[in-house]
Design an enzyme around this catalytic site. Sequence first.
Site, short mmCIF file in Angstrom:
data_model
loop_
_atom_site.label_atom_id
_atom_site.label_comp_id
_atom_site.label_asym_id
_atom_site.label_seq_id
_atom_site.Cartn_x
_atom_site.Cartn_y
_atom_site.Cartn_z
CG ASP A 123 -2.08 0.94 1.11
OD1 ASP A 123 -1.89 2.09 0.66
OD2 ASP A 123 -3.20 0.54 1.46
CB THR B 19 -6.61 2.46 0.32
OG1 THR B 19 -5.46 3.21 0.69
CG2 THR B 19 -6.36 0.98 0.55
CG ASP C 7 -1.12 4.23 2.98
OD1 ASP C 7 -1.21 5.10 2.09
OD2 ASP C 7 -1.90 4.18 3.95
CG HIS D 40 -1.13 8.34 5.42
ND1 HIS D 40 -1.72 9.31 4.65
CD2 HIS D 40 -1.63 7.16 4.97
CE1 HIS D 40 -2.53 8.74 3.76
NE2 HIS D 40 -2.49 7.44 3.94
CG ASP E 154 -3.12 1.57 -2.61
OD1 ASP E 154 -1.89 1.77 -2.53
OD2 ASP E 154 -3.86 1.60 -1.60
CG HIS E 155 -2.53 5.35 -2.98
ND1 HIS E 155 -1.61 5.72 -2.03
CD2 HIS E 155 -3.43 4.57 -2.34
CE1 HIS E 155 -1.95 5.20 -0.86
NE2 HIS E 155 -3.04 4.48 -1.02
CG HIS F 259 -2.93 8.43 -0.72
ND1 HIS F 259 -4.14 7.77 -0.92
CD2 HIS F 259 -2.50 8.03 0.51
CE1 HIS F 259 -4.38 6.99 0.13
NE2 HIS F 259 -3.41 7.14 1.02
ZN LIG Z 1 -3.58 2.87 0.09
#
Ligand SMILES: [Zn+2]
Length: 430
Positions: free
Chosen positions: A36, A72, A191, A195, A238-239, A339
């Site tokens: 992620d 996500t 991820d 963050h 995912d990103h 994101h």
């Molecule tokens: Zn994600």
Amino acid sequence: MTSKLLCAAFILAALTLSITFSLQPDQQKVLLVSFDGFRWDYLYRVPTPHFHYVMKYGVHVKQVTNIFITKTYPNHYTLVTGLFAENHGIVANDMFDPILNKSFSLDTMNIYDSEFWEEATPIWITNQKAGHTSGAAMWPGTDVKIHESFPTHYMLYNESVSFEERVAKIIEWFTSKEPINLGLLYWEDPDDMGHHLGPDSPLMGPVISDIDNKLGYLIQMLKKANLWNTLNLIITSDHGMTQCSEERVIELDQYLDKEHYLLIDQSPVAAILPKEGKFDEVYEALAHAHPNMTVYKKEEIPERWHYKYNTRVQPIIAVADEGWYILQNKSEGLMLGNHGYDNALAEMHPIFLAHGPAFRKNFTKAAMNATDLYPLLCHLLGIPALPHNGSLSSVQDLLRPTAPRTVTHTQSPPPHHDTYCPVKYQQVFT
Ligand SMILES: [Zn+2]
Ligand SMILES: *[C@@H]1O[C@H](CO)[C@@H](O)[C@H](O)[C@H]1NC(C)=O
Ligand SMILES: *[C@@H]1O[C@H](CO)[C@@H](O)[C@H](O)[C@H]1NC(C)=O
Ligand SMILES: *[C@@H]1O[C@H](CO)[C@@H](O)[C@H](O)[C@H]1NC(C)=O
Ligand SMILES: *[C@@H]1O[C@H](CO)[C@@H](O)[C@H](O)[C@H]1NC(C)=O
Ligand SMILES: *[C@@H]1O[C@H](CO)[C@@H](O)[C@H](O)[C@H]1NC(C)=O
Ligand SMILES: *[C@@H]1O[C@H](CO)[C@@H](O)[C@H](O)[C@H]1NC(C)=O
Ligand SMILES: *[C@@H]1O[C@H](CO)[C@@H](O)[C@H](O)[C@H]1NC(C)=O
């Protein structure tokens, strides 16, 4: 027989076998892995020898355009359906469906409400309908009952379960008496740390190294289980992630009366549901409120986002510029990385690498769409693809050229027939 003849016999046998191989798609195993929030350029931030090992012996796509919004749940559902958010219905991590009169939020258990997921049918269900079995280790949505089905094997989502335990389950399912042909593996980082720290933080280096070590562990376990050369491993995300700051905050309370609307989703795409009779007032107050926030009436949302034709997209959305944050007010917490922004922004893009018998070696491709993964997966698994928004032909060059479907004995051997010697054959196909 002379040795020449013997070799020719082996060439023929090898050809036959390789043709058989390409004609029996149910021999094709696929393991899809998502780390992620793994931004495309994290590969170059610190040494990532295991990622580079996969690239050298497999394929790498440099720019993957994911879907809007770059969150996500929407993107993980695209990877397994090939659909844009407006078509698969998971339009955000936080949603409200006015027809169902229900909310969907990661903070509550209502993500387990089947109805939110059933505008699409994910690949594990289609795979099972075709007579195969699937196994999922915490991929988003895989512990939800969708169209009355679960994956054949799955783990209930629990973020405390280690990567090693998830890998152990995947290996167990691929090597059981009735082996799965499709595995899905999910991991929460980078991820979570992205963050928390912000992607520009030097502390992200060790986080990326840790993910590289996890990939190394997965490769080691696949080799130990004799799966490394027979299974098609696809590593994606995912990103990406972008740096935020307390200096770049837009407070809705400065422009709007709290009583006039419901804030369904927040940053960087605020989903706004005005109360009865308050649409114009809310829209006018917000439209030119801040230079770093673009406000759209639902019908004005750009076509390229494919984010309009769904009842779960709210009447007004406000999209922050990259690195800007939308909050109700500053008393709410701010994350240093985020994101969800425009999917045209490079910083929102994920990674894509693959290795296995179906894939070319040491091959780099410039770009693809995330929606193209789904038809690729269906092709590898030999199952019919449901209607989707991707294109198999756009990613076919990632695959090794396969023998034509109709083969006659008069067909000449491939150009490098000397490499089709028995020993090599063993190396390539076992
Ligand atoms: Zn994600
Ligand atoms: C929607 O659900 C809420 C409770 O969550 C209820 O109070 C409300 O009456 C429902 N609205 C309609 C139109 O059914
Ligand atoms: C989640 O996993 C951890 C670690 O394996 C375990 O201790 C905990 O009981 C699990 N929680 C649930 C709700 O199953
Ligand atoms: C924020 O808005 C200002 C003024 O319009 C603009 O110059 C700047 O480029 C914007 N920032 C971003 C990240 O787009
Ligand atoms: C800020 O917004 C939250 C809701 O998100 C609210 O509970 C709180 O009272 C607000 N604070 C101020 C100072 O308005
Ligand atoms: C991989 O390809 C690059 C150029 O595309 C080449 O320079 C390199 O030597 C190749 N590596 C291997 C191991 O084949
Ligand atoms: C992605 O999809 C769009 C729209 O279908 C298409 O125009 C574009 O060429 C695709 N990009 C790639 C890299 O295939
Ligand atoms: C995406 O695919 C769905 C299912 O085939 C289709 O209904 C929709 O029109 C497609 N969207 C676009 C923009 O082509």
